[in-house]
Design an enzyme around this catalytic site. Structure first.
Site, PDB file in Angstrom:
ATOM      1  N   ASP A 194      22.556 -47.965   9.371  1.00 24.99           N
ATOM      2  CA  ASP A 194      21.162 -47.964   8.952  1.00 24.99           C
ATOM      3  C   ASP A 194      20.845 -49.136   8.027  1.00 24.99           C
ATOM      4  O   ASP A 194      19.881 -49.852   8.228  1.00 24.99           O
ATOM      5  CB  ASP A 194      20.789 -46.624   8.273  1.00 24.99           C
ATOM      6  CG  ASP A 194      21.790 -46.195   7.198  1.00 24.99           C
ATOM      7  OD1 ASP A 194      22.747 -46.942   6.912  1.00 24.99           O
ATOM      8  OD2 ASP A 194      21.612 -45.096   6.641  1.00 24.99           O
TER       9      ASP A 194
ATOM     10  N   GLY B  72      22.582 -41.579   8.481  1.00 24.17           N
ATOM     11  CA  GLY B  72      21.365 -42.365   8.263  1.00 24.17           C
ATOM     12  C   GLY B  72      20.835 -43.073   9.496  1.00 24.17           C
ATOM     13  O   GLY B  72      19.657 -43.406   9.571  1.00 24.17           O
TER      14      GLY B  72
ATOM     15  N   ARG C 270      14.821 -37.704   5.289  1.00 26.45           N
ATOM     16  CA  ARG C 270      15.198 -38.338   6.562  1.00 26.45           C
ATOM     17  C   ARG C 270      14.054 -38.274   7.572  1.00 26.45           C
ATOM     18  O   ARG C 270      13.941 -39.117   8.446  1.00 26.45           O
ATOM     19  CB  ARG C 270      16.427 -37.647   7.168  1.00 26.45           C
ATOM     20  CG  ARG C 270      17.701 -37.855   6.386  1.00 26.45           C
ATOM     21  CD  ARG C 270      18.912 -37.497   7.251  1.00 26.45           C
ATOM     22  NE  ARG C 270      20.103 -37.254   6.446  1.00 26.45           N
ATOM     23  CZ  ARG C 270      20.900 -38.201   5.971  1.00 26.45           C
ATOM     24  NH1 ARG C 270      20.640 -39.460   6.209  1.00 26.45           N
ATOM     25  NH2 ARG C 270      21.955 -37.888   5.255  1.00 26.45           N
TER      26      ARG C 270
ATOM     27  N   ASP D 272      24.285 -52.822   2.450  1.00 30.42           N
ATOM     28  CA  ASP D 272      24.095 -53.026   1.010  1.00 30.42           C
ATOM     29  C   ASP D 272      25.248 -53.905   0.508  1.00 30.42           C
ATOM     30  O   ASP D 272      25.166 -55.131   0.562  1.00 30.42           O
ATOM     31  CB  ASP D 272      24.029 -51.660   0.335  1.00 30.42           C
ATOM     32  CG  ASP D 272      23.689 -51.724  -1.142  1.00 30.42           C
ATOM     33  OD1 ASP D 272      23.467 -52.825  -1.650  1.00 30.42           O
ATOM     34  OD2 ASP D 272      23.655 -50.670  -1.800  1.00 30.42           O
TER      35      ASP D 272
HETATM   36  P1  5GP Z   1      27.337 -50.440   1.641  1.00 32.62           P
HETATM   37  O1  5GP Z   1      28.673 -49.886   2.019  1.00 32.62           O
HETATM   38  O2  5GP Z   1      26.898 -51.611   2.501  1.00 32.62           O
HETATM   39  O3  5GP Z   1      27.219 -50.744   0.180  1.00 32.62           O
HETATM   40  O4  5GP Z   1      26.291 -49.292   1.820  1.00 32.62           O
HETATM   41  C1  5GP Z   1      25.855 -48.894   3.045  1.00 32.62           C
HETATM   42  C2  5GP Z   1      25.539 -47.424   3.030  1.00 32.62           C
HETATM   43  O5  5GP Z   1      24.976 -47.015   1.778  1.00 32.62           O
HETATM   44  C3  5GP Z   1      24.500 -47.146   4.087  1.00 32.62           C
HETATM   45  O6  5GP Z   1      25.141 -46.715   5.263  1.00 32.62           O
HETATM   46  C4  5GP Z   1      23.664 -46.060   3.453  1.00 32.62           C
HETATM   47  O7  5GP Z   1      24.243 -44.816   3.796  1.00 32.62           O
HETATM   48  C5  5GP Z   1      23.822 -46.245   1.959  1.00 32.62           C
HETATM   49  N1  5GP Z   1      22.693 -46.980   1.349  1.00 32.62           N
HETATM   50  C6  5GP Z   1      22.710 -48.215   0.813  1.00 32.62           C
HETATM   51  N2  5GP Z   1      21.511 -48.559   0.349  1.00 32.62           N
HETATM   52  C7  5GP Z   1      20.680 -47.515   0.608  1.00 32.62           C
HETATM   53  C8  5GP Z   1      19.276 -47.271   0.365  1.00 32.62           C
HETATM   54  O8  5GP Z   1      18.510 -48.080  -0.172  1.00 32.62           O
HETATM   55  N3  5GP Z   1      18.796 -46.070   0.781  1.00 32.62           N
HETATM   56  C9  5GP Z   1      19.578 -45.137   1.380  1.00 32.62           C
HETATM   57  N4  5GP Z   1      18.993 -44.002   1.738  1.00 32.62           N
HETATM   58  N5  5GP Z   1      20.893 -45.332   1.637  1.00 32.62           N
HETATM   59  C10 5GP Z   1      21.436 -46.507   1.244  1.00 32.62           C
HETATM   60 MG    MG Z   2      25.414 -44.700   5.673  1.00 34.65          MG
END
Ligand code: 5GP
Ligand code: MG
Length: 186
Positions: free
Chosen positions: A101, A45, A165, A104
C-alpha cells in the site's frame, strides 16, 4: 469517521483514474510473458488497491498474499518487520509483482523482497500505491501510484488501529489522533 479526517489527499475518483493508468503500465510490462504475472500482495492495507488493480489488468495472473507485522497503533513501523504469514504459492520461475500500500522506510518491502528472492522467481518487480517523501532514495520501486508528503494517511484500505480502511478516499488523519505518545516506541 469523517470528523477524524483532516483533509482528503486523493479522492476516490483520482485514485480510480490513477489505478487505471498504473494497470496499463503494468500490463505493458508483462504482456510478453506467456506465464503472466504473479502478484504477491502484503496484507492488509493493500486489499482495496489489489482488488481495483486486478480488475483493470486483463492479463494472466496468480495472486499470493503475505502478512507482515507492522506498527500497532503507532504511526510508523516501530520495530523491524517480520513475516507473519508465508506465501502459500509456488513462485519458482514466475514473474512476480510485489504490491504494497505505502512505502515509508522501505523495510517492509525489502523484507518481503528478500523472502521472495529465496523462492527463485524469474523476476521481481515492485509496486506501491503511495510513496512517502521520506522513503530512502536507494529503494527502487517500479510502479508508484502517488508520491505523498510525510503525513499519516488512512482510507482506501489503509488503517489506523484497524479502522478507516473503508474510507473511500485517501485522507490525512487529524494529528491529535495519531500523535505518538511520549513513551511510545519510536
Ligand atoms: P515501511 O516498512 O516502508 O516503513 O512501512 C510500510 C508499512 O507501514 C506499510 O505497509 C503500512 O502498513 C505502514 N505505513 C507506513 N506509513 C503509513 C501511513 O501513513 N498510513 C498507514 N495507514 N500505514 C502506513
Ligand atoms: Mg503494510
Amino acid at each position: 469517521m469523517l470528523q477524524d479526517i483532516d483533509r482528503i489527499l486523493f479522492s476516490r475518483e483520482q485514485i480510480a483514474a490513477r489505478v487505471h493508468q498504473l494497470a496499463s503500465e503494468i500490463a505493458a510490462t508483462f504482456t510478453d510473458t506467456t506465464s503472466g504475472v504473479t502478484l504477491v500482495t502484503i496484507l492488509s492495507g493493500s486489499i482495496i488497491f489489489l482488488a481495483d488493480l486486478i480488475r483493470n489488468l486483463p492479463i494472466r495472473m496468480k495472486i499470493g498474499l503475505v502478512t507482515v507485522s507492522s506498527y500497532k497503533g503507532a504511526t510508523t513501523t516501530g520495530t523491524t518487520p517480520r513475516l507473519l504469514k508465508d506465501l502459500d504459492l509456488d513462485i519458482r520461475g514466475d514473474h512476480v509483482l510485489l504490491i504494497d500500500d505505502i512505502l515509508d522506510t522501505g523495510r517492509t518491502l525489502r523484507l518481503v523482497q528478500n523472502e521472495l528472492q529465496a523462492l527463485q522467481p524469474a523476476s521481481i518487480h515492485t509496486g506501491v500505491l503511495l510513496r512517502k517523501s521520506t522513503a530512502p532514495a536507494d529503494i527502487h520501486v517500479d510502479f508508484v501510484g502517488f508520491d505523498v508528503e510525510d503525513v499519516f494517511v488512512v482510507g482506501y484500505g489503509l488503517d489506523y488501529n484497524d479502522h478507516y480502511r473503508n474510507y473511500p478516499h485517501i485522507g490525512v488523519l487529524r494529528r491529535e489522533l495519531y500523535q505518538p505518545q511520549p513513551d511510545a516506541a519510536s
